[in-house]
Design an enzyme around this catalytic site. Structure first.
Site, mmCIF file in Angstrom:
data_model
loop_
_atom_site.group_PDB
_atom_site.id
_atom_site.type_symbol
_atom_site.label_atom_id
_atom_site.label_comp_id
_atom_site.label_asym_id
_atom_site.label_seq_id
_atom_site.Cartn_x
_atom_site.Cartn_y
_atom_site.Cartn_z
ATOM 1 N N GLY A 163 0.661 -10.151 -2.974
ATOM 2 C CA GLY A 163 1.126 -9.221 -3.993
ATOM 3 C C GLY A 163 1.636 -7.909 -3.439
ATOM 4 O O GLY A 163 0.928 -7.229 -2.715
ATOM 5 N N SER A 164 2.873 -7.518 -3.781
ATOM 6 C CA SER A 164 3.445 -6.369 -3.102
ATOM 7 C C SER A 164 4.848 -6.061 -3.611
ATOM 8 O O SER A 164 5.338 -6.694 -4.538
ATOM 9 C CB SER A 164 3.499 -6.651 -1.603
ATOM 10 O OG SER A 164 3.913 -7.982 -1.377
ATOM 11 N N ARG A 165 5.498 -5.098 -2.933
ATOM 12 C CA ARG A 165 6.861 -4.711 -3.273
ATOM 13 C C ARG A 165 7.607 -4.370 -1.996
ATOM 14 O O ARG A 165 7.011 -3.891 -1.025
ATOM 15 C CB ARG A 165 6.829 -3.484 -4.193
ATOM 16 C CG ARG A 165 8.151 -3.149 -4.852
ATOM 17 C CD ARG A 165 7.986 -1.966 -5.771
ATOM 18 N NE ARG A 165 8.635 -0.783 -5.221
ATOM 19 C CZ ARG A 165 8.407 0.443 -5.632
ATOM 20 N NH1 ARG A 165 7.509 0.675 -6.569
ATOM 21 N NH2 ARG A 165 9.051 1.456 -5.099
#
Length: 199
Positions: A163-165
């Site tokens: 999960g990240s950007r």
């Protein structure tokens, strides 16, 4: 052939896979759960090949565009990665890496405005910048590049666990009209053109 996997897969996948057999003897449902967890980790760390187009700025990540904004005269395009997306990051443009700086911070959900204060690795290249931003569940950012490296468009430059950007700060010569994507649009790392400079 086995699918390619990102570095670090063994660290997360091996414990539940090894535990699956003894757990299955004691409790078949727990064994099945451990096996499913190990399988999910293998799926999460998949690293498929990509074919970059000949021109344009390509997306640094798989996922949905979460940010398109101007800041200090430059355009930022951010991509939020869901847990089911490929988390291997790609170089949006060819360039020379000037620095790769880790910045400690919070672990807010990566799709919120508060994520600007999250833990991150900022990769500064000679023409553009890429930010790898951890999410609320992610605790590990794995950059593949260091200062003085040269990269081509679509090269692997890192991955983030769970999960990240990923953001690209476009070169100063690009403006809002050069951006080809909108917030909410799905993109693929190394393949989807997010911006194309006007002639």
């Amino acid at each position: 052939m086995l699918p390619a996997l990102a570095p670090g897969t063994r660290r997360f996948a091996l414990p539940p896979l090894v535990a699956a057999l003894p757990l299955a003897v004691v409790s078949p449902p727990l064994g099945a759960l451990a096996l499913a967890l190990g399988g999910f980790v293998l799926y999460f760390f998949r690293d498929p090949e990509r074919s970059p187009p000949p021109n344009g700025v390509v997306s640094p990540a798989d996922g949905r565009v979460s940010v398109v904004r101007e800041e200090e005269g430059r355009i930022r395009v951010g991509v939020f990665m869901n847990v089911t997306d490929v988390h291997v990051l790609r170089a949006p443009l060819a360039g020379h890496v000037e620095s790769a700086t880790h910045r400690p911070g919070a672990h807010r959900p990566a799709f919120t405005k508060d994520s600007e204060r999250n833990e991150r690795v900022d990769v500064a290249l000679d023409s553009h910048d890429v930010s790898m931003i951890a999410g609320w569940f992610a605790r590990r950012i794995y950059p593949y590049v260091t200062a003085s490296d040269d990269v081509e468009r679509g090269d692997r430059i890192g991955h983030i666990a769970f999960g990240s950007r990923a953001d690209v700060l476009l070169p100063p010569s690009y403006d809002r009209e050069d951006v080809l994507v909108e917030t909410g649009e799905r993109v693929r790392a190394g393949e989807t053109v997010v911006a194309l400079e006007s002639a």
